[in-house]
Every structure is written in C-alpha cells, then in structure tokens.
Design a protein around this motif. Structure first.
Motif, PDB file in Angstrom:
ATOM      1  N   LEU A  16     -16.220 -20.854   8.353  1.00 32.09           N
ATOM      2  CA  LEU A  16     -16.649 -21.037   9.472  1.00 32.09           C
ATOM      3  C   LEU A  16     -16.700 -19.564  10.394  1.00 32.09           C
ATOM      4  O   LEU A  16     -18.316 -19.384  10.753  1.00 32.09           O
ATOM      5  CB  LEU A  16     -15.273 -20.839  10.842  1.00 32.09           C
ATOM      6  CG  LEU A  16     -14.525 -22.946  10.959  1.00 32.09           C
ATOM      7  CD1 LEU A  16     -13.323 -22.195  11.312  1.00 32.09           C
ATOM      8  CD2 LEU A  16     -14.902 -23.453  11.495  1.00 32.09           C
ATOM      9  N   VAL A  17     -16.529 -18.389   9.467  1.00 30.85           N
ATOM     10  CA  VAL A  17     -17.101 -17.394   9.829  1.00 30.85           C
ATOM     11  C   VAL A  17     -18.578 -17.221   9.267  1.00 30.85           C
ATOM     12  O   VAL A  17     -19.273 -16.581  10.291  1.00 30.85           O
ATOM     13  CB  VAL A  17     -16.165 -16.210  10.146  1.00 30.85           C
ATOM     14  CG1 VAL A  17     -17.605 -14.437   9.535  1.00 30.85           C
ATOM     15  CG2 VAL A  17     -15.160 -16.245  10.814  1.00 30.85           C
ATOM     16  N   VAL A  18     -18.740 -17.511   8.463  1.00 27.66           N
ATOM     17  CA  VAL A  18     -19.573 -17.525   7.291  1.00 27.66           C
ATOM     18  C   VAL A  18     -20.427 -18.499   7.841  1.00 27.66           C
ATOM     19  O   VAL A  18     -21.777 -18.128   7.864  1.00 27.66           O
ATOM     20  CB  VAL A  18     -19.320 -17.223   6.258  1.00 27.66           C
ATOM     21  CG1 VAL A  18     -20.740 -17.831   5.100  1.00 27.66           C
ATOM     22  CG2 VAL A  18     -19.072 -16.084   5.191  1.00 27.66           C
ATOM     23  N   ALA A  19     -20.326 -20.015   7.562  1.00 25.27           N
ATOM     24  CA  ALA A  19     -21.797 -20.893   7.970  1.00 25.27           C
ATOM     25  C   ALA A  19     -21.637 -21.290   8.885  1.00 25.27           C
ATOM     26  O   ALA A  19     -22.732 -22.580   9.517  1.00 25.27           O
ATOM     27  CB  ALA A  19     -20.819 -22.210   6.918  1.00 25.27           C
ATOM     28  N   ALA A  20     -20.538 -21.060   9.940  1.00 27.83           N
ATOM     29  CA  ALA A  20     -20.537 -22.059  11.322  1.00 27.83           C
ATOM     30  C   ALA A  20     -20.920 -20.674  12.628  1.00 27.83           C
ATOM     31  O   ALA A  20     -21.099 -21.008  13.921  1.00 27.83           O
ATOM     32  CB  ALA A  20     -19.345 -22.677  11.286  1.00 27.83           C
TER      33      ALA A  20
END
Length: 219
Positions: A90-94
């Motif tokens: 979530l942190v990286v991709a969203a």
C-alpha cells in the motif's frame, strides 16, 4: 469359505492439500484485492484485517486433514504476514501515488511548491525579483504588517498565478521532486508506521484471533 481376491489397482486416495500453500495463495489474492480497493476508494479499510483472518482460517482448516492447533497457529501467522505485506505494498504502490495525486490538485500546496521553485530559481517577475535581491531582509521579515508582509504577499500571488496557469505535467513534476525529497528525509519505515493506528492494531488482533479459532476447524 476362501477369501475373495480382487485384482487390479486400488482406488487412489485423494491427495491431501497443503494448508501452507493454500494460505499463501489466498494471501497473495487478498493483498492484490486490498491494494486495489484502497487505491479506488482512498480508504485504508483497516477492518479488512479481521476479514483476512477469517478467510485464511477457513482456507487453512479446509486444506488440513484434519485441522489442529498447529493449523490454527499457521492461519494466525499468515494473517499477520498478509496484513503487513499489504501495508508495505500500500505504501509503495498506492499511498504514495495517492498523496502525489492529491497534492497535485491542491491549490494551497501548489502555491507553496511554486513559491519554493521560484525562490530557488529566482524566477519571479523582473521588478519583484530585483526587490527580493536588493532587500533580502524584507523576505526574512516575519511580521504580519509592513513592507516584509507586502513583499511576501506579492511573492505568493505570483506563485499562485503560476500554479493556476501550469499544466498537470508541470504540477506533477514539482510534486514528485519535493514529495520524494520529503519521503527520503522521512524514511520509508516512518511512512509505513504512520499507516498503523490504534484501530488497525485492534483489527489485526481480532483477525489473528479469528484465524486461530477457524484454523483449528472450530466454528
């Protein structure tokens, strides 16, 4: 009476499934669906951790022959790993793309970014830039009245006008530059920890407890 002999191959026994493999496959699907849901709704959906535990508990129990306390523990561990992995993705991709998108459409943020950009590159209008260069003490003046305040207002007005006239590509570039610098200073782990609130910990605990129970075949 002599026993009857049956010739031929015995009927094959159905292969037992692997609780670990089944749990891992479901975990991957959960992470993908969860990240997609957050990206679309812009909501962290922390309560999903509870559902993750329930689903993994059922899957692990169904794959085990028979379910035991060990499979319950496996389901609980898989729940924790799945939630943590989902948070990282979530942190990286969203999360970061979502924040960039919101910043690129926020007038106040854009005004500040263009103010920083113009200050760094000395790209204000010639007359205003000449005043800034000649009177640096006015720029440093933090009072709410007087020449320093008036100068800062002019700088903000020009920055705001530049932000309104800019293309989305230019705004996105500025957000990328300054946001990425901020993330580099802040650190990935700090950003990751910021996604965990008190309720998140509660939902994760409930999810692991549910997985432990259902993973043993207890409903």
């Amino acid at each position: 009476m002599s026993p009857v002999r049956v010739y031929g191959k015995a009927a094959p026994q159905p292969a037992e499934g692997s609780p670990l493999l089944a749990g891992l496959l479901v975990s991957i699907v959960i992470v993908v669906v969860w990240v997609g849901l957050v990206y679309v709704t812009h909501n962290a959906v922390g309560v999903a951790a509870w559902g993750v535990g329930g689903l993994l508990g059922i899957v692990v129990a169904k794959s085990a022959k028979p379910p035991t306390k060990a499979t319950g523990a496996l389901a609980a561990v898989l729940t924790l790993v799945t939630v943590l992995l989902a948070k990282v993705v979530l942190v990286v991709a969203a999360l970061q793309p979502m924040i960039r998108q919101e910043l690129a459409n926020d007038p106040s943020t854009l005004t500040v970014l263009f103010l920083i950009e113009k200050t760094q590159h000395k790209s204000f209008s010639p007359q205003l830039q000449a005043t800034i260069d000649a009177r640096p003490e006015l720029v440093a003046d933090s009072t709410f009245f007087g020449p320093g305040h008036e100068l800062r207002q002019q700088m903000l007005e020009e920055a705001g006008a530049a932000a309104k006239a800019s293309s989305f590509a230019e705004r996105d570039r500025l957000v990328h530059v300054h946001f990425d610098r901020f993330i580099d200073k802040l650190g990935f782990w700090v950003l990751l920890l910021s996604t965990f609130g008190l309720l998140d910990v509660l939902w994760i605990g409930l999810g692991m407890s549910t997985a432990w129970t259902l993973g043993q075949g207890r409903i």
